[in-house]
Design a protein around this motif. Sequence first.
Motif, short mmCIF file in Angstrom:
data_model
loop_
_atom_site.label_atom_id
_atom_site.label_comp_id
_atom_site.label_asym_id
_atom_site.label_seq_id
_atom_site.Cartn_x
_atom_site.Cartn_y
_atom_site.Cartn_z
N LEU A 257 -54.65 4.48 -31.54
CA LEU A 257 -53.93 4.29 -33.23
C LEU A 257 -54.71 3.45 -34.46
O LEU A 257 -54.37 4.37 -35.30
CB LEU A 257 -52.89 3.81 -32.81
CG LEU A 257 -51.87 3.75 -31.39
CD1 LEU A 257 -50.40 2.50 -31.55
CD2 LEU A 257 -50.97 5.40 -32.32
N ILE B 197 -56.58 6.63 -35.07
CA ILE B 197 -56.58 7.98 -35.56
C ILE B 197 -55.41 8.01 -36.94
O ILE B 197 -55.42 8.26 -37.90
CB ILE B 197 -54.82 8.26 -34.51
CG1 ILE B 197 -55.12 8.74 -33.39
CG2 ILE B 197 -53.42 9.19 -35.73
CD1 ILE B 197 -54.23 8.96 -32.45
N SER C 7 -59.23 12.32 -35.32
CA SER C 7 -58.53 12.49 -36.02
C SER C 7 -58.97 13.47 -37.37
O SER C 7 -58.65 13.51 -37.95
CB SER C 7 -57.74 11.95 -36.32
OG SER C 7 -58.84 10.18 -37.03
N TRP D 91 -53.36 12.01 -27.68
CA TRP D 91 -53.40 10.29 -27.23
C TRP D 91 -52.29 10.07 -26.12
O TRP D 91 -52.10 9.85 -24.77
CB TRP D 91 -53.15 9.45 -28.37
CG TRP D 91 -52.52 7.83 -27.91
CD1 TRP D 91 -53.50 7.20 -26.93
CD2 TRP D 91 -51.33 7.14 -27.83
NE1 TRP D 91 -52.85 5.83 -26.88
CE2 TRP D 91 -51.75 6.15 -27.40
CE3 TRP D 91 -49.97 7.64 -28.76
CZ2 TRP D 91 -50.48 4.83 -27.24
CZ3 TRP D 91 -49.11 6.34 -28.50
CH2 TRP D 91 -49.39 5.22 -27.93
N LEU D 92 -50.64 10.53 -26.37
CA LEU D 92 -49.82 10.59 -25.11
C LEU D 92 -49.77 11.23 -24.11
O LEU D 92 -49.41 11.22 -23.05
CB LEU D 92 -48.19 11.11 -26.05
CG LEU D 92 -47.84 10.18 -26.85
CD1 LEU D 92 -46.80 10.56 -27.77
CD2 LEU D 92 -47.77 8.42 -26.26
N TRP E 57 -61.44 8.69 -30.74
CA TRP E 57 -59.92 9.05 -31.32
C TRP E 57 -60.75 9.41 -33.25
O TRP E 57 -59.72 9.94 -33.73
CB TRP E 57 -59.10 7.83 -31.40
CG TRP E 57 -59.14 8.44 -29.84
CD1 TRP E 57 -59.48 7.31 -28.79
CD2 TRP E 57 -58.04 8.63 -28.92
NE1 TRP E 57 -59.22 7.47 -28.04
CE2 TRP E 57 -58.03 8.33 -27.49
CE3 TRP E 57 -57.01 9.73 -29.45
CZ2 TRP E 57 -57.69 9.05 -26.76
CZ3 TRP E 57 -56.76 10.56 -28.37
CH2 TRP E 57 -56.68 10.15 -27.21
N VAL F 85 -51.51 12.12 -32.08
CA VAL F 85 -51.01 11.13 -31.66
C VAL F 85 -50.55 11.61 -30.42
O VAL F 85 -49.87 11.62 -28.97
CB VAL F 85 -49.73 10.50 -32.54
CG1 VAL F 85 -48.67 9.89 -31.43
CG2 VAL F 85 -49.43 9.95 -33.18
#
Length: 336
Positions: A104, A107, A197, A218-219, A193, A215
């Motif tokens: 997070l 990103i 991004s 990532w999920l 990440w 996101v």
Amino acid sequence: MKSLGILYKGILTRDRGAETASGPFEVMVAKEVADQIRSWRFIVLLALIVLTFLGSLYVSLGNIKNAVTIEQDPDGTFVYLKLLTITDGSMPPFHVFLNFLGPLLGIALGFDAINSEQSNGTLIRLMAQPVYRDNLILAKFVSALIIISHLFIALALLMIGAGLIITGANMEPIEVLRIFSFIFISIIYVGFWLSLSIVFSIGFKQTATSAIAGVGVWLFFTVFYPIVVNMAMKMFIPEQAMLTQPDAIKYNDMILNLLRLAPSQLFSDATTTLLMPSVRSLGPMSMEQMAGAIPSPLPFKESLMVVWPQVSGLLAATLFCFACSYYLFMRREIRS
């Protein structure tokens, strides 16, 4: 001779001016660092990571005495490594939290790196200046890495200082190597990440779209990818209990190799091995391989050799994503 002296003074003056003057790349990096630090999304994520770190540190300090007194614990002498790994079940350790929150942070620092500049109209003005295009994309990436590096180093020093004040235990040099190796791997992990991004920020015109794409990836790797791998393997081998020991080891190795395509699994394997010196293998072992093994911590060099494929995989993925962003940005039309 007089003309030579004047020429020599002119060369010295030019060299001193070149040393004191900042180039466009340094100016852009400083500007990007200042903008990221002042943004509300960075402040919120920073507060979240610091709070989780303090919570994990509080739980670790509350259980460190019991962990050190436990017998037959190969990692019992590494007090400062215990601060990052031990827990009583109420909260996960910090490296598990970082596995979840690190993407997070990456990103958030890169999802609007390019498309926000273009939507605001500042990208055309910036490229109209005597600035190379690759300086801009490098400044976006380097400035975010500088912020991430300072954040993780500050958290590590805070952990070491809290351990010195509360426990009073001496810190071994091997613990310093393992902790800063953990910081280095964490920076690479968040950098992956970040570079991914940035790729989305170049490929999509809207910042919301690039954020949702980051996101979503990532999920997928965090939640859905392990489920897909396990379901796919059960379709091929529905009854694992019927397998012999060599076949079961091959089956588990295949599952682990598929799971290691996810960056989170590579990070988890690398940090677990470095922060827990008693970990000798990252895969299933047969009874013949475990026969005669004495529970003792591995030297730092051997632990590094165990996790070297994971570290090189994370580094290669980070460089590949940044190379893709570099290629796409160099060929992008910015006048529209």
